[in-house]
Design an enzyme around this catalytic site. Structure first.
Site, short mmCIF file in Angstrom:
data_model
loop_
_atom_site.label_atom_id
_atom_site.label_comp_id
_atom_site.label_asym_id
_atom_site.label_seq_id
_atom_site.Cartn_x
_atom_site.Cartn_y
_atom_site.Cartn_z
N GLN A 102 9.63 -2.12 -14.63
CA GLN A 102 8.40 -2.11 -15.43
C GLN A 102 7.20 -2.14 -14.49
O GLN A 102 7.13 -2.99 -13.61
CB GLN A 102 8.36 -3.32 -16.36
CG GLN A 102 7.15 -3.35 -17.27
CD GLN A 102 7.04 -4.67 -18.03
OE1 GLN A 102 6.69 -5.69 -17.44
NE2 GLN A 102 7.33 -4.64 -19.31
N TYR A 167 -2.20 -6.25 -21.65
CA TYR A 167 -2.55 -5.77 -20.32
C TYR A 167 -3.34 -4.46 -20.42
O TYR A 167 -3.69 -4.02 -21.50
CB TYR A 167 -1.31 -5.63 -19.45
CG TYR A 167 -0.73 -6.96 -19.01
CD1 TYR A 167 -1.53 -7.93 -18.40
CD2 TYR A 167 0.62 -7.26 -19.19
CE1 TYR A 167 -1.00 -9.14 -17.99
CE2 TYR A 167 1.16 -8.48 -18.78
CZ TYR A 167 0.33 -9.41 -18.19
OH TYR A 167 0.86 -10.62 -17.79
N ARG A 313 14.18 -14.60 -22.82
CA ARG A 313 14.47 -16.02 -22.59
C ARG A 313 15.85 -16.41 -23.12
O ARG A 313 16.49 -17.32 -22.59
CB ARG A 313 13.37 -16.88 -23.20
CG ARG A 313 12.13 -16.92 -22.34
CD ARG A 313 11.11 -17.93 -22.82
NE ARG A 313 10.33 -17.46 -23.94
CZ ARG A 313 9.26 -18.10 -24.43
NH1 ARG A 313 8.87 -19.24 -23.89
NH2 ARG A 313 8.58 -17.60 -25.44
#
Length: 372
Positions: A102, A167, A313
Site C-alpha cells: 500500500q 489521507y 486487528r
C-alpha cells in the site's frame, strides 16, 4: 466448513487461494526513518503464515517527510529502501501469500514534517496545512508512480493506493477538506480528478501489475464525503481499470466520536459500506471491520455484500484465525477486545510499537522481552 470463504478468486490474472486478506494495519514496526526492520519482517512473515491469500503491507510513503504520517512510516520513496522492500516481499511470498504494498501520501495528517500539505488550508488538530499548487500536485502524482514502480521492482504482486482514513487521496475527494476553485475542486468530477490521475500514472508506470484502492466510503462526518458520492467515485475507479476496492469508513476526525466508537465494536461494522460499493461496481470488493468469526464472513460473501474479507486487528490478535475457522474451531479464536480502549492505536500515536493487550501473558512477555 465455509465453502465460499475458502474458495479461490482471480484478480486480473492473479489467483487468490481463498477470500481472506490481511487488511493494512499500521503498528509502528518499521525502523526509525521508515526502514524495513527485523521486527517488521517477523510480523509480516507471521501474518502471511496465517493462511490468508494476500497480505497488504501498510502505508508506505511516496514522499518523505512531507507525506509521512510518522518517522516510523515505511518508505517507498527512495531506492535506499529497495533492498529492505525486496526482503519484505520475499518474506511474505515464501509463506504462501500474495504480497501487496500500500502506497500513501498522508497530506494534512503528515506528522514527519512541520509543514504538511493538502488540497486546501483546512485546520487539522491545530495545524494548518499548506494548500497545494498545481506544480506540487504534478510532482506528487509522479511520486506515486515512482513508488509503485519501486514496489514492482521489489517483487510485490500488487500495489494498493491508500485512499482511506482521510489521507491525501481522500482529502481531494472530500467536500469538507477540498475547498479549491480550480480543476481539482468543486464538483465531484473535479474532486476525483487527482485520484484518477494518480491511478492512470501508476498504471502507466507498472504495466500489468494489478492496482487496488483502499476506499473511504463515508467519513462519518455531517459535512464530509458520504456514500451517495463515494459510490459514484467507485464507478469511476472501476471504469479506469482498478483491480479491487477495499472499503472502509471514518477518518482520524471521526474515529473518536462516541457513536463511532460504539459502532466499531459491532461485528462487520463496515459491511454495509462494502455492500453499497459492491452494488455499484463490477470489480471485487474487500470488506473489513471486526469479522470475529467465519460464519459471519461466509454469510457476507454468500449474500453478495462483499467478495473478500479483510482481517486487520482480528488477524494480528490471533494469526491462527484462518486455520481455526477452516477447522471448525471458532470457539478457540483469541478475539480483539473492543473494550480495550484502542490501546494499540494509542501506542502508535505516541510513537511506540504496538502490542495487543488481548495476547496471552506468555506471548506478551516474550514480545516485550524482544522489542521493548
Amino acid at each position: 466448513m465455509h465453502p465460499r470463504l475458502f474458495s479461490p478468486l482471480t484478480i486480473q490474472g492473479l489467483t487468490l487461494k481463498n477470500r481472506l486478506t490481511m487488511a493494512p494495519l499500521y503498528l509502528g514496526y518499521a525502523g526509525q526513518g521508515g526502514t524495513v526492520s527485523e521486527m517488521l519482517l517477523e510480523h509480516y512473515r507471521l501474518m502471511a503464515r496465517s493462511g490468508v491469500a494476500m497480505v497488504v503491507v501498510e502505508n508506505a510513503t511516496v514522499d518523505h517527510p512531507a507525506g509521512s504520517g510518522s518517522n516510523r512510516t515505511l518508505r517507498a520513496d527512495t531506492d535506499d529502501n529497495l533492498a529492505g522492500l525486496k526482503r519484505l516481499a520475499e518474506a511474505i511470498k515464501q509463506e504462501g501469500s500474495l504480497a501487496c504494498l500500500q502506497i500513501n501520501h498522508a497530506g494534512r495528517f503528515a506528522h514527519a514534517t512541520d509543514q504538511p500539505v493538502a488540497p486546501s488550508a483546512v485546520n487539522t488538530f491545530g495545524r494548518l496545512p499548506e494548500a497545494l499548487e498545481k506544480r506540487q500536485i504534478d510532482r506528487i502524482v509522479d511520486k506515486y508512480a515512482s513508488a509503485a514502480a519501486r514496489a514492482q521492482t521489489a517483487g510485490f504482486d500488487m500495489v494498493e493506493l491508500h485512499g482511506g482514513t482521510g489521507y491525501l487521496l481522500a482529502q481531494f475527494l472530500s467536500p469538507r477538506t477540498n475547498r479549491r476553485t480550480d480543476a481539482y475542486g468543486g464538483s465531484l468530477e473535479n474532486r476525483q480528478r487527482f485520484a484518477l490521475e494518480v491511478l492512470a500514472r501508476v498504471k502507466s508506470a507498472i504495466g500489468d501489475l494489478p492496482v487496488g484502492y483502499r476506499f473511504l466510503a463515508d467519513e462519518w462526518l455531517p459535512d464530509g464525503l458520504q456514500v451517495d458520492e463515494s459510490t459514484q467515485f467507485a464507478k469511476s475507479l472501476d471504469h479506469a481499470g482498478i483491480a479491487y476496492i477495499s472499503v472502509m469508513g471514518g477518518t482520524y476526525e471521526s474515529f473518536s466520536l462516541p457513536e463511532i466508537v460504539e459502532k466499531s465494536k459491532q461485528e462487520g461494522y463496515m459491511l454495509d459500506l462494502a455492500a453499497a460499493v459492491r452494488s455499484a461496481v463490477d470489480v471485487p470488493v474487500v470488506s473489513a471491520g471486526r469479522f470475529a468469526g467465519g460464519t459471519f464472513a461466509e454469510r457476507a460473501i454468500a449474500e453478495g455484500k462483499t467478495d473478500l474479507i479483510g482481517l486487520a486487528r482480528v488477524l494480528w490478535a490471533d494469526p491462527l484465525w484462518p486455520q481455526k475457522v477452516r477447522d471448525g474451531r471458532e470457539a478457540d479464536i483469541l478475539h480483539c477486545n473492543p473494550d480495550c480502549g484502542d490501546a494499540c492505536m494509542h501506542m502508535v500515536m505516541k510513537g511506540r510499537p504496538a502490542f495487543c493487550v488481548a495476547w496471552p501473558a506468555e506471548k506478551m512477555k516474550a514480545w516485550k522481552a524482544k522489542y521493548k
